[in-house]
Design a protein around this motif. Sequence first.
Motif, PDB file in Angstrom:
ATOM      1  N   GLU A 187       0.878  -1.273  -0.205  1.00 35.13           N
ATOM      2  CA  GLU A 187      -0.101  -0.195  -0.051  1.00 35.13           C
ATOM      3  C   GLU A 187       0.900   1.224  -0.135  1.00 35.13           C
ATOM      4  OE1 GLU A 187      -0.353  -2.437   1.968  1.00 35.13           O
ATOM      5  OE2 GLU A 187      -2.105  -3.222   1.189  1.00 35.13           O
ATOM      6  N   ASP A 188       2.060   1.074   0.681  1.00 38.81           N
ATOM      7  CA  ASP A 188       3.047   2.340   0.628  1.00 38.81           C
ATOM      8  C   ASP A 188       3.563   2.553  -0.677  1.00 38.81           C
ATOM      9  OD1 ASP A 188       2.637   2.651   3.279  1.00 38.81           O
ATOM     10  OD2 ASP A 188       4.395   1.523   3.967  1.00 38.81           O
ATOM     11  N   VAL A 189       3.687   1.500  -1.530  1.00 35.49           N
ATOM     12  CA  VAL A 189       4.218   1.791  -2.878  1.00 35.49           C
ATOM     13  C   VAL A 189       3.145   2.371  -3.612  1.00 35.49           C
ATOM     14  CG1 VAL A 189       4.939   0.576  -4.915  1.00 35.49           C
ATOM     15  CG2 VAL A 189       6.057  -0.041  -2.938  1.00 35.49           C
ATOM     16  N   ILE A 190       2.081   1.998  -3.622  1.00 32.87           N
ATOM     17  CA  ILE A 190       1.046   2.635  -4.340  1.00 32.87           C
ATOM     18  C   ILE A 190       0.589   3.914  -4.047  1.00 32.87           C
ATOM     19  CG2 ILE A 190      -1.407   2.319  -4.899  1.00 32.87           C
ATOM     20  CD1 ILE A 190      -1.394  -0.581  -4.153  1.00 32.87           C
ATOM     21  N   GLU A 191       0.700   4.272  -2.617  1.00 27.14           N
ATOM     22  CA  GLU A 191       0.289   5.545  -2.298  1.00 27.14           C
ATOM     23  C   GLU A 191       1.551   6.577  -2.784  1.00 27.14           C
ATOM     24  OE1 GLU A 191      -0.034   8.351   1.814  1.00 27.14           O
ATOM     25  OE2 GLU A 191       0.478   6.161   2.058  1.00 27.14           O
ATOM     26  N   MET A 192       2.646   6.218  -2.561  1.00 21.50           N
ATOM     27  CA  MET A 192       3.986   7.012  -3.040  1.00 21.50           C
ATOM     28  C   MET A 192       3.790   7.201  -4.513  1.00 21.50           C
ATOM     29  SD  MET A 192       6.341   8.992  -2.064  1.00 21.50           S
ATOM     30  CE  MET A 192       6.558   8.383  -0.095  1.00 21.50           C
ATOM     31  N   GLU A 193       3.710   6.315  -5.250  1.00 22.34           N
ATOM     32  CA  GLU A 193       3.476   6.246  -6.815  1.00 22.34           C
ATOM     33  C   GLU A 193       2.302   7.199  -7.009  1.00 22.34           C
ATOM     34  OE1 GLU A 193       3.289   5.475 -10.971  1.00 22.34           O
ATOM     35  OE2 GLU A 193       4.986   5.536  -9.280  1.00 22.34           O
ATOM     36  N   THR A 194       0.956   7.510  -6.509  1.00 24.52           N
ATOM     37  CA  THR A 194      -0.110   8.181  -6.627  1.00 24.52           C
ATOM     38  C   THR A 194       0.492   9.606  -6.437  1.00 24.52           C
ATOM     39  OG1 THR A 194      -1.449   6.267  -6.100  1.00 24.52           O
ATOM     40  CG2 THR A 194      -2.317   8.760  -6.250  1.00 24.52           C
ATOM     41  N   ARG A 195       1.242  10.010  -5.273  1.00 26.18           N
ATOM     42  CA  ARG A 195       1.410  11.025  -4.973  1.00 26.18           C
ATOM     43  C   ARG A 195       2.698  11.544  -5.733  1.00 26.18           C
ATOM     44  NH1 ARG A 195       2.575  10.080   1.339  1.00 26.18           N
ATOM     45  NH2 ARG A 195       2.988  12.199   1.555  1.00 26.18           N
ATOM     46  N   LEU A 196       3.611  10.838  -6.302  1.00 27.31           N
ATOM     47  CA  LEU A 196       4.782  11.432  -7.175  1.00 27.31           C
ATOM     48  C   LEU A 196       3.888  11.813  -8.650  1.00 27.31           C
ATOM     49  CD1 LEU A 196       7.537   8.996  -6.553  1.00 27.31           C
ATOM     50  CD2 LEU A 196       7.428  11.278  -5.935  1.00 27.31           C
TER      51      LEU A 196
END
Length: 310
Positions: A187-196
């Motif tokens: 979930e952290d990867v998905i969240e960071m990808e969305t924010r970037l």
Amino acid sequence: MTASHALAANATWSRALTLPPLGNLDAYISAVNRLPMLSAEEEQAYARKLRDENDLEAASRLVLSHLRLVVSVSRQYLGYGLPQGDLIQEGNVGLMKAVRRFDPAHGVRLVSYALHWIKAEIHEYILRNWRMVKLATTKAQRKLFFNLRSMKQGFKADAGAADDTHRDTLSAAEIDAMARELAVKREDVIEMETRLAGGDVVLDPTPADDGEAAFGPIAYLADTRHEPTALIESQQRDRLASEGIAAALDTLDARSRRIVEERWLKVNDDGSGGMTLHELAAEYGVSAERIRQIEVAAMKKMRHALAAYA
């Protein structure tokens, strides 16, 4: 080292001490790349002089000879959209911290020791300035922040994508692989990808070249309901609409007051207004033009009364 070599080296270092400012980036980089490199023996000698005698000239030699390293490291972070001059400046701060803490007794070259300090300082600068809202807070998030971009490019290269526009999102398998390698949650990867992936938005844009006011989100994000000036103006409008109108009506004679109330203040149950000019004229036995004149005079008197009341 011969006397002639020593004189040449001193002349080179004298020129190095007058490096061009970072504002002229090309000239700065060119000058840095011309600086002489120190041999292992020279580096050890200067490092001992700095440690034992606090020799600032020795510190300058160590810093200047490694400025090209900072330039090289700064190029690795150009993808974040920050000026290279700023990245170099922050990296130079890290280099100076490394020189101050470097111990020649450990038997390693300064370049290996300084690399960590340079990158750490640049990382902090990027995290402070790359987004208005900070993206990374925990150690794991910071690791993910600085590795996600390069790992994503690696996935695209493996897939044979020559252009970033061919595939912008990560697949489920790539997300899982990234989470395992970086030891973070999926979930952290998905969240960071969305924010970037989200672009920056200018809240209050500058006016356009033609002088037209530029529209930005600040126009509809601002909440003026509790702004002191807006509250005072609203209270004044409410007071004028109630107490002010009542006080202004009190300045009129009975006929003028009734004409104003019928023409402007009365609303019937069906939504229609009060009496017309002709209906009032028939009631008072005068012409409709006379009713209009009385209405105009009454409204003028009321405006003066409202101005005084305000």
